[in-house]
Enzyme design. Structure first.
Site, PDB file in Angstrom:
ATOM      1  N   HIS A 123       4.600   9.146   0.719  1.00 29.43           N
ATOM      2  CA  HIS A 123       4.577   8.021   1.657  1.00 29.43           C
ATOM      3  C   HIS A 123       5.954   7.964   2.319  1.00 29.43           C
ATOM      4  CE1 HIS A 123       4.625   3.718   2.762  1.00 29.43           C
ATOM      5  NE2 HIS A 123       3.328   3.684   2.555  1.00 29.43           N
ATOM      6  N   ASP A 200       7.235   7.596  -7.724  1.00 31.05           N
ATOM      7  CA  ASP A 200       6.733   6.503  -6.890  1.00 31.05           C
ATOM      8  C   ASP A 200       5.384   6.090  -7.486  1.00 31.05           C
ATOM      9  OD1 ASP A 200       5.319   4.991  -5.091  1.00 31.05           O
ATOM     10  OD2 ASP A 200       5.677   6.280  -3.365  1.00 31.05           O
ATOM     11  N   GLN A 203       0.865   3.597  -6.175  1.00 31.37           N
ATOM     12  CA  GLN A 203      -0.594   3.723  -6.331  1.00 31.37           C
ATOM     13  C   GLN A 203      -0.980   4.009  -7.781  1.00 31.37           C
ATOM     14  OE1 GLN A 203      -2.548   2.968  -3.853  1.00 31.37           O
ATOM     15  NE2 GLN A 203      -1.092   3.071  -2.161  1.00 31.37           N
ATOM     16  N   LYS A 226      -0.104  -4.493  -5.001  1.00 29.05           N
ATOM     17  CA  LYS A 226      -1.192  -3.506  -5.106  1.00 29.05           C
ATOM     18  C   LYS A 226      -1.852  -3.559  -6.487  1.00 29.05           C
ATOM     19  CE  LYS A 226       1.024  -0.091  -2.082  1.00 29.05           C
ATOM     20  NZ  LYS A 226       0.436  -0.306  -0.766  1.00 29.05           N
ATOM     21  N   CYS A 365       1.137   5.804   6.832  1.00 30.01           N
ATOM     22  CA  CYS A 365       2.578   5.971   6.521  1.00 30.01           C
ATOM     23  C   CYS A 365       2.799   7.291   5.797  1.00 30.01           C
ATOM     24  CB  CYS A 365       3.124   4.823   5.689  1.00 30.01           C
ATOM     25  SG  CYS A 365       2.820   3.212   6.401  1.00 30.01           S
TER      26      CYS A 365
HETATM   27  N1  ALA Z   1       1.205   1.953   1.357  1.00 31.80           N
HETATM   28  C1  ALA Z   1       0.081   1.171   1.714  1.00 31.80           C
HETATM   29  C2  ALA Z   1      -1.121   2.001   2.121  1.00 31.80           C
HETATM   30  O1  ALA Z   1      -1.194   3.159   1.795  1.00 31.80           O
HETATM   31  C3  ALA Z   1       0.394   0.118   2.693  1.00 31.80           C
HETATM   32  O2  ALA Z   1      -1.989   1.510   2.767  1.00 31.80           O
END
Ligand code: ALA
Length: 408
Positions: A123, A200, A203, A226, A365
């Site tokens: 990202h 990171d 997610q 998230k 992103c």
């Molecule tokens: N990083 C977040 C996405 O993947 C905002 O949507």
């Protein structure tokens, strides 16, 4: 017994929303997740009953605020298998956490000729802070490429990860492809050449049990919003000795030992990195989210998402959609990117929205991923514990409808 997403949905008031006569089909949890009542209540209860600044006041409310804020830190430490609460810095989320490390560690320790190893699936928040640190220090950036099926291509890893590599910064789960890099293998290989590793976890942490001690990563970043928590909640895990060696990121109140006209001395971590009034209510809400996730069980959540991801990928493939990312669910999460016929992802997302279906369309992103797969954008459906096979069926019906409208 497995997770029952229909029962889970009862805990989330937003699923009572009706949008243009349709129930809400929310398939954008990789962007942000919804919040259960316990999180909303924990945050509201702080403001209603305990509101005061933390670490500053001697009166009752101030002590309560400090206790709740520090309690949230302890909850996060236990959830992540961190050795002590002092290894958890409260931040507004992953972006701030990575910037903190790239600034506080990167700018202090990187030198000209050093290498920062990233991957093409990162990202932007795990690229741009390192580009800024590299520009400030003379370090170089290198990237692990991707295979056609969306995993890391480790063929040339010995040329990429060398004694010149000072840091490897890698996602635990791609926000576009869903792929989960082999973290243990990468961390061991990085440590063997003396590099530190930042994972990171934006997610990964919401969807998969994480134990930082077992993983042996040096830093792990995560975003509360998230993982059912409030926006502007989150944190950074860092090994004791690394945090202790780092410069502050932001300067201000409460991160200092002493301020004179000439300069300042700083507190020990984590307080060195927590300048000014912190995200007190948000971290308290995040702790409630963690307790909620733990009560359901991270393994049950993962199991549910693997099955649902398989169902979604198979359904999309049957309709002729191109999946961008791995199709084998063993080493991937529930972020399912795809293109469908030649319909632009923005048109697709707009058409789906008319039926109450929320997906994300764009580059997510992650422009390096778009370039690697030669697409300007993708449509992404991302799944979480409250999604059902009915949600996936609604997506597939919506695609069929869009196909009939935009089709050839
Ligand atoms: N990083 C977040 C996405 O993947 C905002 O949507």
């Amino acid at each position: 017994m497995g997770l029952d997403p229909v029962a889970v949905r009862e805990d989330f008031p937003i699923f009572q929303r009706v949008i243009d006569g349709h129930r809400l089909v929310y398939l954008d949890s990789a962007a942000t997740s919804h919040k259960p009542n316990v999180v909303l209540e924990a945050e509201a209860d702080f403001y209603r009953m305990h509101n005061a600044n933390a670490h500053r006041a001697i009166y009752t409310l101030g002590e309560e605020a400090t206790e709740l804020f520090e309690g949230a830190r302890a909850t996060l430490a236990l959830f992540l298998g961190a050795p002590s609460p002092a290894t958890i810095v409260s931040t507004r989320g992953t972006t701030e956490s990575i910037n903190l490390v790239a600034h506080g560690w990167g700018r202090k320790f990187l030198k000209p000729g050093d290498q920062v190893l990233l991957t093409e699936m990162e990202h932007h928040s795990n690229i741009v802070p390192w580009q800024l640190a590299a520009a400030a220090t003379g370090a170089e950036l290198r990237y692990i490429p991707l295979t056609d099926d969306g995993h890391l291509d480790l063929t040339d890893i010995e040329q990429l990860l060398t004694e010149r590599t000072k840091v490897l910064a890698v996602t635990g789960m791609s926000n576009v492809l869903g792929s989960m890099p082999p973290l243990r293998l990468l961390i061991d290989a990085a440590h063997a050449v003396g590099a530190v590793v930042l994972v990171d976890g934006a997610q990964l942490v919401p969807h998969h049990a994480v134990d930082v001690a077992a993983l042996d990563c040096d830093f792990l970043t995560f975003s509360g919003h998230k993982m059912l928590g409030p926006t502007a909640s989150g944190g950074l895990y860092g090994k004791d000795e690394l945090l202790a060696s780092m410069d502050p990121f932001l300067g201000g109140g409460e991160m200092i030992m002493e301020v004179t006209r000439e300069g300042s001395t700083y507190k020990e971590p984590p307080f060195r990195f927590e300048a000014g009034t912190m995200n007190i209510a948000q971290q308290i809400g995040l702790a409630a989210a963690v307790r909620y996730l733990e009560a359901i069980g991270m393994d049950a959540i993962r199991e549910h998402e693997v099955a649902l991801t398989r169902y979604a990928i198979e359904g999309l493939q049957e309709m002729g959609a191109r999946i961008i990312g791995p199709t084998d669910t063993a080493a991937r999460g529930g972020e399912v990117s795809f293109s469908y016929r030649d319909i632009h992802p923005h048109d697709l997302a707009t058409s789906l929205s008319e039926d109450g279906i929320a997906v994300r369309a764009g580059h997510h992103c992650a422009q390096l991923v778009m370039r690697r797969f030669d697409v300007p954008a993708t449509t992404r459906a991302s799944l979480y514990l409250y999604n059902t096979t009915d949600d996936v069926d609604a997506l597939l019906d919506g695609l069929e409808k869009a196909g009939a409208f935009f089709g050839d």
